[in-house]
Design a protein around this motif. Structure first.
Motif, PDB file in Angstrom:
ATOM      1  N   ASN A 128     -11.950  -7.131 -38.742  1.00  0.00           N
ATOM      2  CA  ASN A 128     -11.533  -8.485 -38.398  1.00  0.00           C
ATOM      3  C   ASN A 128     -10.288  -8.415 -37.525  1.00  0.00           C
ATOM      4  OD1 ASN A 128     -10.772 -11.169 -38.262  1.00  0.00           O
ATOM      5  ND2 ASN A 128     -11.296 -11.591 -40.408  1.00  0.00           N
ATOM      6  N   PRO A 129     -10.369  -8.841 -36.275  1.00  0.00           N
ATOM      7  CA  PRO A 129      -9.212  -8.757 -35.366  1.00  0.00           C
ATOM      8  C   PRO A 129      -7.996  -9.537 -35.832  1.00  0.00           C
ATOM      9  CG  PRO A 129     -11.241  -9.230 -34.151  1.00  0.00           C
ATOM     10  CD  PRO A 129     -11.562  -9.387 -35.607  1.00  0.00           C
ATOM     11  N   PHE A 191     -10.801 -22.198 -41.924  1.00  0.00           N
ATOM     12  CA  PHE A 191     -10.932 -22.336 -43.369  1.00  0.00           C
ATOM     13  C   PHE A 191     -12.147 -21.566 -43.881  1.00  0.00           C
ATOM     14  CE2 PHE A 191     -12.537 -24.651 -47.107  1.00  0.00           C
ATOM     15  CZ  PHE A 191     -11.443 -24.486 -47.950  1.00  0.00           C
ATOM     16  N   GLU A 192     -13.292 -21.717 -43.230  1.00  0.00           N
ATOM     17  CA  GLU A 192     -14.492 -21.000 -43.659  1.00  0.00           C
ATOM     18  C   GLU A 192     -14.340 -19.501 -43.459  1.00  0.00           C
ATOM     19  OE1 GLU A 192     -17.666 -22.728 -41.451  1.00  0.00           O
ATOM     20  OE2 GLU A 192     -17.771 -24.565 -42.671  1.00  0.00           O
ATOM     21  N   GLU A 193     -13.669 -19.106 -42.399  1.00  0.00           N
ATOM     22  CA  GLU A 193     -13.485 -17.684 -42.128  1.00  0.00           C
ATOM     23  C   GLU A 193     -12.600 -17.017 -43.180  1.00  0.00           C
ATOM     24  OE1 GLU A 193     -11.216 -14.881 -38.812  1.00  0.00           O
ATOM     25  OE2 GLU A 193     -11.668 -16.969 -38.363  1.00  0.00           O
ATOM     26  N   LEU A 194     -11.483 -17.648 -43.490  1.00  0.00           N
ATOM     27  CA  LEU A 194     -10.553 -17.040 -44.433  1.00  0.00           C
ATOM     28  C   LEU A 194     -11.052 -17.129 -45.869  1.00  0.00           C
ATOM     29  CD1 LEU A 194      -7.111 -18.207 -42.982  1.00  0.00           C
ATOM     30  CD2 LEU A 194      -8.422 -16.128 -42.503  1.00  0.00           C
ATOM     31  N   GLN A 195     -11.909 -18.093 -46.137  1.00  0.00           N
ATOM     32  CA  GLN A 195     -12.495 -18.200 -47.474  1.00  0.00           C
ATOM     33  C   GLN A 195     -13.301 -16.967 -47.829  1.00  0.00           C
ATOM     34  OE1 GLN A 195     -14.796 -21.850 -47.850  1.00  0.00           O
ATOM     35  NE2 GLN A 195     -13.557 -22.429 -49.623  1.00  0.00           N
ATOM     36  N   THR A 196     -13.991 -16.419 -46.845  1.00  0.00           N
ATOM     37  CA  THR A 196     -14.884 -15.282 -47.084  1.00  0.00           C
ATOM     38  C   THR A 196     -14.316 -13.978 -46.532  1.00  0.00           C
ATOM     39  OG1 THR A 196     -16.073 -15.764 -45.024  1.00  0.00           O
ATOM     40  CG2 THR A 196     -16.900 -16.780 -47.056  1.00  0.00           C
ATOM     41  N   ALA A 197     -13.015 -13.906 -46.280  1.00  0.00           N
ATOM     42  CA  ALA A 197     -12.405 -12.692 -45.727  1.00  0.00           C
ATOM     43  C   ALA A 197     -12.414 -11.575 -46.766  1.00  0.00           C
ATOM     44  CB  ALA A 197     -10.980 -12.988 -45.277  1.00  0.00           C
ATOM     45  N   GLU A 208     -23.746 -16.638 -49.404  1.00  0.00           N
ATOM     46  CA  GLU A 208     -24.797 -16.379 -48.417  1.00  0.00           C
ATOM     47  C   GLU A 208     -24.229 -16.220 -47.016  1.00  0.00           C
ATOM     48  OE1 GLU A 208     -27.713 -19.426 -48.685  1.00  0.00           O
ATOM     49  OE2 GLU A 208     -28.339 -18.931 -50.730  1.00  0.00           O
ATOM     50  N   ASP A 209     -23.022 -16.700 -46.795  1.00  0.00           N
ATOM     51  CA  ASP A 209     -22.420 -16.605 -45.462  1.00  0.00           C
ATOM     52  C   ASP A 209     -21.634 -15.313 -45.262  1.00  0.00           C
ATOM     53  OD1 ASP A 209     -23.441 -19.138 -45.029  1.00  0.00           O
ATOM     54  OD2 ASP A 209     -21.596 -20.126 -45.719  1.00  0.00           O
ATOM     55  N   VAL A 210     -21.508 -14.528 -46.311  1.00  0.00           N
ATOM     56  CA  VAL A 210     -20.738 -13.287 -46.224  1.00  0.00           C
ATOM     57  C   VAL A 210     -21.620 -12.186 -45.653  1.00  0.00           C
ATOM     58  CG1 VAL A 210     -19.428 -11.585 -47.541  1.00  0.00           C
ATOM     59  CG2 VAL A 210     -19.304 -13.990 -48.162  1.00  0.00           C
ATOM     60  N   ASN A 211     -21.049 -11.386 -44.757  1.00  0.00           N
ATOM     61  CA  ASN A 211     -21.815 -10.338 -44.094  1.00  0.00           C
ATOM     62  C   ASN A 211     -21.514  -8.940 -44.616  1.00  0.00           C
ATOM     63  OD1 ASN A 211     -23.055 -12.194 -42.309  1.00  0.00           O
ATOM     64  ND2 ASN A 211     -21.239 -12.139 -40.979  1.00  0.00           N
ATOM     65  N   ARG A 212     -20.827  -8.823 -45.737  1.00  0.00           N
ATOM     66  CA  ARG A 212     -20.506  -7.495 -46.257  1.00  0.00           C
ATOM     67  C   ARG A 212     -21.214  -7.254 -47.578  1.00  0.00           C
ATOM     68  NH1 ARG A 212     -16.063 -10.740 -46.705  1.00  0.00           N
ATOM     69  NH2 ARG A 212     -15.252 -11.097 -48.817  1.00  0.00           N
ATOM     70  N   ARG A 213     -21.201  -5.986 -47.985  1.00  0.00           N
ATOM     71  CA  ARG A 213     -21.944  -5.558 -49.155  1.00  0.00           C
ATOM     72  C   ARG A 213     -21.294  -6.015 -50.461  1.00  0.00           C
ATOM     73  NH1 ARG A 213     -26.481  -3.917 -51.930  1.00  0.00           N
ATOM     74  NH2 ARG A 213     -26.001  -2.243 -53.393  1.00  0.00           N
ATOM     75  N   GLU A 214     -19.972  -5.875 -50.574  1.00  0.00           N
ATOM     76  CA  GLU A 214     -19.274  -6.173 -51.815  1.00  0.00           C
ATOM     77  C   GLU A 214     -18.396  -7.415 -51.651  1.00  0.00           C
ATOM     78  OE1 GLU A 214     -17.114  -2.748 -53.028  1.00  0.00           O
ATOM     79  OE2 GLU A 214     -18.900  -1.644 -53.656  1.00  0.00           O
ATOM     80  N   VAL A 215     -18.314  -8.208 -52.728  1.00  0.00           N
ATOM     81  CA  VAL A 215     -17.535  -9.444 -52.702  1.00  0.00           C
ATOM     82  C   VAL A 215     -16.786  -9.581 -54.024  1.00  0.00           C
ATOM     83  CG1 VAL A 215     -19.080 -10.654 -51.115  1.00  0.00           C
ATOM     84  CG2 VAL A 215     -19.498 -10.756 -53.586  1.00  0.00           C
ATOM     85  N   SER A 216     -15.868 -10.549 -54.047  1.00  0.00           N
ATOM     86  CA  SER A 216     -15.141 -10.886 -55.269  1.00  0.00           C
ATOM     87  C   SER A 216     -15.348 -12.372 -55.548  1.00  0.00           C
ATOM     88  CB  SER A 216     -13.642 -10.589 -55.110  1.00  0.00           C
ATOM     89  OG  SER A 216     -13.426  -9.213 -54.853  1.00  0.00           O
ATOM     90  N   ILE A 217     -15.613 -12.698 -56.814  1.00  0.00           N
ATOM     91  CA  ILE A 217     -15.833 -14.092 -57.196  1.00  0.00           C
ATOM     92  C   ILE A 217     -15.043 -14.399 -58.464  1.00  0.00           C
ATOM     93  CG2 ILE A 217     -18.165 -14.090 -56.218  1.00  0.00           C
ATOM     94  CD1 ILE A 217     -19.158 -14.105 -59.196  1.00  0.00           C
ATOM     95  N   GLU A 218     -14.896 -15.690 -58.732  1.00  0.00           N
ATOM     96  CA  GLU A 218     -14.289 -16.141 -59.988  1.00  0.00           C
ATOM     97  C   GLU A 218     -14.997 -17.419 -60.412  1.00  0.00           C
ATOM     98  OE1 GLU A 218     -10.006 -17.521 -61.949  1.00  0.00           O
ATOM     99  OE2 GLU A 218     -10.077 -16.527 -59.988  1.00  0.00           O
ATOM    100  N   GLY A 219     -15.385 -17.470 -61.674  1.00  0.00           N
ATOM    101  CA  GLY A 219     -16.083 -18.642 -62.183  1.00  0.00           C
ATOM    102  C   GLY A 219     -16.220 -18.577 -63.687  1.00  0.00           C
ATOM    103  N   ARG A 220     -17.041 -19.468 -64.221  1.00  0.00           N
ATOM    104  CA  ARG A 220     -17.246 -19.536 -65.662  1.00  0.00           C
ATOM    105  C   ARG A 220     -18.682 -19.134 -65.999  1.00  0.00           C
ATOM    106  NH1 ARG A 220     -13.798 -21.398 -69.114  1.00  0.00           N
ATOM    107  NH2 ARG A 220     -12.612 -22.441 -67.440  1.00  0.00           N
ATOM    108  N   VAL A 221     -18.827 -18.364 -67.073  1.00  0.00           N
ATOM    109  CA  VAL A 221     -20.153 -17.915 -67.499  1.00  0.00           C
ATOM    110  C   VAL A 221     -20.904 -19.125 -68.055  1.00  0.00           C
ATOM    111  CG1 VAL A 221     -21.446 -16.328 -68.964  1.00  0.00           C
ATOM    112  CG2 VAL A 221     -19.238 -15.621 -68.006  1.00  0.00           C
ATOM    113  N   GLU A 222     -21.926 -19.550 -67.320  1.00  0.00           N
ATOM    114  CA  GLU A 222     -22.665 -20.747 -67.736  1.00  0.00           C
ATOM    115  C   GLU A 222     -23.660 -20.433 -68.830  1.00  0.00           C
ATOM    116  OE1 GLU A 222     -25.918 -22.922 -65.308  1.00  0.00           O
ATOM    117  OE2 GLU A 222     -24.055 -24.029 -64.899  1.00  0.00           O
TER     118      GLU A 222
END
Length: 298
Positions: A128-129, A191-197, A208-222
């Motif tokens: 990312n430049p 905003f959309e770019e930095l959200q998925t940085a 679905e908009d992320v182009n990389r293999r690994e991501v980080s998330i935070e949420g509640r176990v439903e």
């Protein structure tokens, strides 16, 4: 025949008086001045007792510190003071050359830290430049009116973007404005770019908009359901305000156990697809955290 020769020196009375008065102090009338100051001298018994007190073990006072055998307390104090002074001189001679060492160490560490940060930013710039430290600041290329609008929007976005400073957001906004986009389009795009940085928590609805293999998330176990394979430790749905996704925890990952209703943060989850929708897999390389766990005060 023998004879005895007796010789003697005849000394007059005046000479005898002179010898007796030699070294004595006399007053103006010629009378001897007698020193009436009493002179105190220890008796033989006192000298013997002093030696016993100094040398006999039973004569020493009990103390928690080690005493020097055979000396009086006054002598011991002088010896201890001299030893302390010699130790201080020796320590000053040993560490005197290290004056300022702590300050020099902090300066070296700060320089090394800055160098590592720049190197990391240059590696990140290949993806990312935005992270390129050698790029000129675009905020100097826009007008004062545009800069004011950029700073206002950057302050608003920084409150919504976790992990992004206002300065970083304003710089990225200025770059997009310099490229020719209007302020509204720049705000939405940044905003959309930095959200998925990389390295930041991604809203689940944006996976679905992320182009990389690994991501980080935070949420509640439903919800959690029974795994379909013994190789799976847990499987269920995790949701946040933006959406929900399926999460599979593999048995060999040795991750902590999740419970329904619990808030969880997952770093390094592998992104997959399930029934045409994105899903996540927790592996041994992932990190699972529970922000609300053990917070008994709530």
């Amino acid at each position: 025949m023998s004879s005895k020769h007796v010789t003697s020196n005849v000394v007059s009375v005046d000479e005898q008086a002179f010898e007796q008065s030699d070294g004595q102090t006399v007053d103006e009338d010629g009378f001897e001045v007698v020193d009436e100051t009493p002179e105190f001298q220890p008796t033989v018994q006192m000298e013997i007792q002093a030696k016993v007190d100094a040398n006999h073990p039973n004569g020493m006072v009990d103390t928690s510190e080690e005493r020097i055998y055979g000396v009086t307390l006054e002598q011991e104090e002088r010896i201890r003071a001299r030893e302390t002074e010699l130790e201080r001189i020796s320590a000053r001679a040993t560490f005197g050359t290290q004056d300022g060492r702590e300050k020099r160490t902090r300066e070296v560490v700060a320089q090394q830290s800055a160098a590592r940060r720049v190197e990391f930013q240059r590696r990140a710039a290949s993806v990312n430049p935005v992270f390129d430290p050698d790029r000129p600041d675009p905020r100097v290329e826009i007008s004062q009116e545009q800069l004011a609008a950029v700073n206002t929007q950057a302050m608003r976005l920084a409150e919504k973007l976790d992990g992004w400073s206002q300065a970083a957001v304003s710089r990225r906004l200025a770059e997009v404005v310099v490229d020719g986009k209007d302020m509204m389009s720049a705000v939405v795009g940044v905003f959309e770019e930095l959200q998925t940085a990389p390295g930041h928590v991604v809203p689940i609805g944006k996976l679905e908009d992320v182009n990389r293999r690994e991501v980080s998330i935070e949420g509640r176990v439903e919800t959690l359901w029974e795994p379909s394979s013994p190789k799976i430790a847990q499987v269920g749905l995790i949701c946040d305000e933006s959406g929900k996704t399926k999460v599979t925890v593999w048995e060999r990952s040795n991750q902590p156990w999740m419970s329904e209703g619990e808030r969880v943060r997952i770093h390094g989850a592998a992104r997959n697809w399930y029934n045409g929708r994105v899903s996540l897999a927790v592996t041994g390389w992932s990190t699972v955290l529970f922000p609300e766990r053990d917070r008994w005060w709530e």
